[in-house]
Design a protein around this motif. Structure first.
Motif, PDB file in Angstrom:
ATOM      1  N   CYS A 248       2.676  10.402   9.144  1.00  0.00           N
ATOM      2  CA  CYS A 248       3.366  11.865   8.122  1.00  0.00           C
ATOM      3  C   CYS A 248       4.867  11.347   8.585  1.00  0.00           C
ATOM      4  N   SER A 249       5.856   9.631   9.625  1.00  0.00           N
ATOM      5  CA  SER A 249       6.869   9.716   9.495  1.00  0.00           C
ATOM      6  C   SER A 249       7.643   9.328   8.722  1.00  0.00           C
ATOM      7  N   GLY A 250       6.648   9.258   6.964  1.00  0.00           N
ATOM      8  CA  GLY A 250       7.923   8.869   6.133  1.00  0.00           C
ATOM      9  C   GLY A 250       8.879   9.977   5.724  1.00  0.00           C
ATOM     10  N   GLY A 251       8.099  11.152   6.199  1.00  0.00           N
ATOM     11  CA  GLY A 251       8.401  11.714   5.162  1.00  0.00           C
ATOM     12  C   GLY A 251       7.859  13.336   5.465  1.00  0.00           C
ATOM     13  N   GLY A 252       7.520  13.447   6.183  1.00  0.00           N
ATOM     14  CA  GLY A 252       6.343  14.856   7.269  1.00  0.00           C
ATOM     15  C   GLY A 252       5.628  14.866   6.508  1.00  0.00           C
ATOM     16  N   CYS A 253       4.608  16.256   7.641  1.00  0.00           N
ATOM     17  CA  CYS A 253       3.554  16.260   7.021  1.00  0.00           C
ATOM     18  C   CYS A 253       3.065  18.080   6.132  1.00  0.00           C
ATOM     19  N   GLY A 254       4.607  18.295   5.379  1.00  0.00           N
ATOM     20  CA  GLY A 254       4.616  19.710   5.680  1.00  0.00           C
ATOM     21  C   GLY A 254       4.627  20.488   6.640  1.00  0.00           C
ATOM     22  N   THR A 255       5.097  21.887   5.759  1.00  0.00           N
ATOM     23  CA  THR A 255       5.243  23.101   6.140  1.00  0.00           C
ATOM     24  C   THR A 255       5.055  24.435   5.734  1.00  0.00           C
ATOM     25  N   VAL A 256       5.322  25.610   6.724  1.00  0.00           N
ATOM     26  CA  VAL A 256       4.842  26.745   5.917  1.00  0.00           C
ATOM     27  C   VAL A 256       6.084  27.580   6.750  1.00  0.00           C
ATOM     28  N   PHE A 257       6.440  27.901   6.032  1.00  0.00           N
ATOM     29  CA  PHE A 257       7.678  28.478   6.280  1.00  0.00           C
ATOM     30  C   PHE A 257       7.122  29.832   6.159  1.00  0.00           C
ATOM     31  N   LYS A 258       8.623  30.640   6.407  1.00  0.00           N
ATOM     32  CA  LYS A 258       8.714  31.989   6.608  1.00  0.00           C
ATOM     33  C   LYS A 258      10.526  32.860   5.954  1.00  0.00           C
ATOM     34  N   LEU A 259      10.321  33.896   5.185  1.00  0.00           N
ATOM     35  CA  LEU A 259      12.060  34.410   5.117  1.00  0.00           C
ATOM     36  C   LEU A 259      11.871  35.734   5.468  1.00  0.00           C
ATOM     37  N   PRO A 261      13.352  39.082   5.685  1.00  0.00           N
ATOM     38  CA  PRO A 261      15.371  39.955   5.237  1.00  0.00           C
ATOM     39  C   PRO A 261      16.050  40.085   6.655  1.00  0.00           C
ATOM     40  N   THR A 262      17.260  39.880   6.173  1.00  0.00           N
ATOM     41  CA  THR A 262      17.798  40.729   7.568  1.00  0.00           C
ATOM     42  C   THR A 262      19.578  41.916   6.597  1.00  0.00           C
ATOM     43  N   SER A 263      20.032  42.168   7.343  1.00  0.00           N
ATOM     44  CA  SER A 263      21.097  43.061   6.815  1.00  0.00           C
ATOM     45  C   SER A 263      22.044  42.208   5.832  1.00  0.00           C
ATOM     46  N   SER A 264      22.047  40.477   5.839  1.00  0.00           N
ATOM     47  CA  SER A 264      23.335  40.374   5.388  1.00  0.00           C
ATOM     48  C   SER A 264      22.873  39.273   4.029  1.00  0.00           C
ATOM     49  N   GLY A 265      21.124  39.049   4.646  1.00  0.00           N
ATOM     50  CA  GLY A 265      20.586  38.382   3.853  1.00  0.00           C
ATOM     51  C   GLY A 265      18.761  37.724   4.426  1.00  0.00           C
ATOM     52  N   TYR A 266      18.671  37.022   4.490  1.00  0.00           N
ATOM     53  CA  TYR A 266      17.372  36.396   4.827  1.00  0.00           C
ATOM     54  C   TYR A 266      17.522  35.209   5.510  1.00  0.00           C
ATOM     55  N   SER A 267      16.166  35.265   6.126  1.00  0.00           N
ATOM     56  CA  SER A 267      16.787  33.973   7.673  1.00  0.00           C
ATOM     57  C   SER A 267      15.560  33.358   7.676  1.00  0.00           C
ATOM     58  N   GLU A 268      15.349  32.116   8.225  1.00  0.00           N
ATOM     59  CA  GLU A 268      14.598  30.764   7.306  1.00  0.00           C
ATOM     60  C   GLU A 268      13.611  30.656   8.703  1.00  0.00           C
ATOM     61  N   SER A 269      12.552  30.680   8.442  1.00  0.00           N
ATOM     62  CA  SER A 269      12.241  29.430  10.314  1.00  0.00           C
ATOM     63  C   SER A 269      10.586  29.062   9.661  1.00  0.00           C
ATOM     64  N   LEU A 270      10.489  28.105  10.075  1.00  0.00           N
ATOM     65  CA  LEU A 270       9.275  27.685  10.013  1.00  0.00           C
ATOM     66  C   LEU A 270       7.976  27.990  10.569  1.00  0.00           C
ATOM     67  N   ALA A 271       7.264  28.776  10.176  1.00  0.00           N
ATOM     68  CA  ALA A 271       5.574  29.548  10.615  1.00  0.00           C
ATOM     69  C   ALA A 271       4.880  28.020  11.517  1.00  0.00           C
ATOM     70  N   TYR A 272       4.999  26.932  10.786  1.00  0.00           N
ATOM     71  CA  TYR A 272       4.576  25.876  11.358  1.00  0.00           C
ATOM     72  C   TYR A 272       4.956  24.590  10.521  1.00  0.00           C
ATOM     73  N   SER A 273       4.864  23.628  11.028  1.00  0.00           N
ATOM     74  CA  SER A 273       5.004  21.933  10.670  1.00  0.00           C
ATOM     75  C   SER A 273       3.718  21.021  10.805  1.00  0.00           C
ATOM     76  N   PHE A 274       2.347  20.666  10.322  1.00  0.00           N
ATOM     77  CA  PHE A 274       1.708  20.030  10.521  1.00  0.00           C
ATOM     78  C   PHE A 274       1.995  18.228  10.553  1.00  0.00           C
ATOM     79  N   LYS A 275       0.519  17.767  11.549  1.00  0.00           N
ATOM     80  CA  LYS A 275       0.320  16.795  12.361  1.00  0.00           C
ATOM     81  C   LYS A 275      -0.239  15.544  11.481  1.00  0.00           C
ATOM     82  N   GLY A 276      -0.631  15.989  10.294  1.00  0.00           N
ATOM     83  CA  GLY A 276      -1.483  15.345  10.240  1.00  0.00           C
ATOM     84  C   GLY A 276      -3.108  15.460  10.991  1.00  0.00           C
TER      85      GLY A 276
END
Length: 440
Positions: A248-259, A261-276
């Motif tokens: 997956c080195s050419g572009g990454g295998c993809g992600t599951v993300f989370k947004l 809610p916070t007092s100022s908007g949204y905080s993004e984090s990756l729940a997981y990054s796939f490895k192939g």
């Protein structure tokens, strides 16, 4: 025009132009998958599309709560830009009607999934709405309201492309306040895709970009809508980005993300990054178990044979561990799972693989599968496969619905009895798709 969005996306890793049933119990634990032979369910075709009444119902359906369904087709309809359809029971049969047909201009083009709130239907179109994006338009958010026994379409927002979103992929979701959330494959501050929100007011809707995907490790190119849990946390996937290990080195295998809610908007984090080996190209909206916080989904490729996986992400506080519930072999079990989201029902997951199984000149017309929890292990079986394209072929991105009897309902992109209409299905299958019912 086959797979035109995805085909473009395979050319480059970046810069590509391109809610469910009862939860699983909270005590689920990861374990190995035991393959079991197919127990063929009884399939009934409820409707075959023929072009004038719609073509390519890839995004599945929603229930009307009365035994009928609403859905979208990305092509066809009386005005050619895709359609919103209703399928209602009529005695022992079903009757299809077109609620709205898109003209492909300012009103939108290629509707991609819908949701319902208080009798009003909401959705997005992948294109249309303006003259940007090389004349194709950057897409719209729309609603269909019932007035005087007829549905009337209103465009709530027309996307502008960078730094706004562009080419939205559905379905959208609504929160209790009526805010609309969704994902756009393109646009955002980095032209790598975005998550957007439409906020209602007395004067209409105001659009804002909640998060712009940066590419690289942060994710790139969402190709499905989003889901939202009881805490207001938004979940979704990006096809590329994340881990840069292995093939997956050419572009990454993809992600599951989370947004979150916070007092100022949204905080993004990756729940997981796939490895192939544990998945590659997560194409579908994830399904979230509100009880345990576990996340279930499918990746288009990856796994031991490279033909896709069904995964589970188990929550450990703010982090997740991944387990593969099934790695597709590309044969009788199917390959290229991209249905969205997985249907969670009791201790079972149901989903579809776009290809594989039998028929369609060896490519396979697709499968419907079940994954059942048994103790600490998961058992996989094929509920049915689409061996005869006259009865449907390629359940591409459909969701699955169920009723009180345990029957399953969904759509296939190709196949059906109206063979003069062709979207170029697997193995040359003609037909513009069907709505099916399966009794396991």
């Amino acid at each position: 025009m086959r797979r035109w969005t995805f085909a473009l996306c395979l050319l480059a890793a970046t810069g590509c132009s391109s809610g469910a049933g009862p939860s699983l119990p909270s005590n689920t634990t990861s374990g190995s998958t035991a393959n079991q032979p197919a127990i063929r369910g009884l399939e009934t075709v409820l409707h075959s599309f023929g072009g004038a009444d719609g073509a390519a119902p890839i995004a599945g359906m929603i229930s009307d709560g009365k035994g009928g369904f609403y859905g979208t087709t990305i092509f066809g309809g009386p005005t050619g830009g895709g359609a919103i359809f209703a399928l209602k029971p009529s005695g022992s049969d079903y009757t299809e009607s077109i609620l709205y047909s898109f003209a492909g201009g300012q009103d939108g083009d290629k509707p991609w999934g819908i949701t319902e709130r208080n009798g009003t239907l909401y959705g997005v179109t992948f294109a249309g709405g303006g003259t940007g994006n090389g004349g194709a338009g950057w897409g719209t958010v729309f609603k269909l309201s019932l007035a005087h026994h007829r549905y009337q379409e209103s465009v709530l927002y027309r996307f502008q492309g960078y730094p706004d979103g562009g080419e939205p992929i559905g379905p959208v979701v609504l929160d209790r306040s009526g805010n609309i959330y969704g994902a756009a494959a393109m646009g955002g501050a980095y032209s790598r895709g975005a998550v957007f929100q439409l906020t209602p007011s007395s004067s209409g809707y105001t659009e804002s970009v909640l998060y712009s995907f940066p590419g690289g490790a942060g994710g790139n190119l969402p190709q499905a809508g989003v889901t939202i849990d009881k805490h207001g946390i938004i979940y979704g996937t990006t096809m590329y980005g994340g881990s840069y290990d292995g093939y997956c080195s050419g572009g990454g295998c993809g992600t599951v993300f989370k947004l979150t809610p916070t007092s100022s908007g949204y905080s993004e984090s990756l729940a997981y990054s796939f490895k192939g080996s544990d998945g590659n190209l997560p194409y579908a909206v994830p399904a979230v178990d509100d009880q345990s916080g576990s996340i279930y989904g499918a990746t288009f490729w990856g796994g031991t044979q490279g033909d896709g996986v069904i995964y589970k992400l188990t929550a450990h506080g703010s982090t997740y561990s991944a387990s593969v519930l099934h790695s597709f072999t590309g044969g009788a079990d199917g390959f290229l799972p991209e249905g969205q989201p997985l249907l969670m029902s009791g201790r079972r997951l149901y989903g579809t693989a776009a290809l594989g199984g039998g028929g369609c000149h060896g490519i396979g017309c697709g499968t419907v599968f079940e994954i059942r929890q048994s103790g600490k292990k998961y058992k996989f079986r094929v509920v049915t496969d689409f061996r005869n394209p006259l009865r449907g072929a390629e359940p591409e991105q459909t969701n699955l619905l169920t009723d009180g009897t345990g029957a399953l309902y969904g759509t296939t992109r190709s196949g059906g009895t109206q063979t003069s209409c062709s979207d170029g299905g697997p193995g040359g299958a003609a037909g513009c798709g069907v709505v099916f019912k399966i009794v396991p």
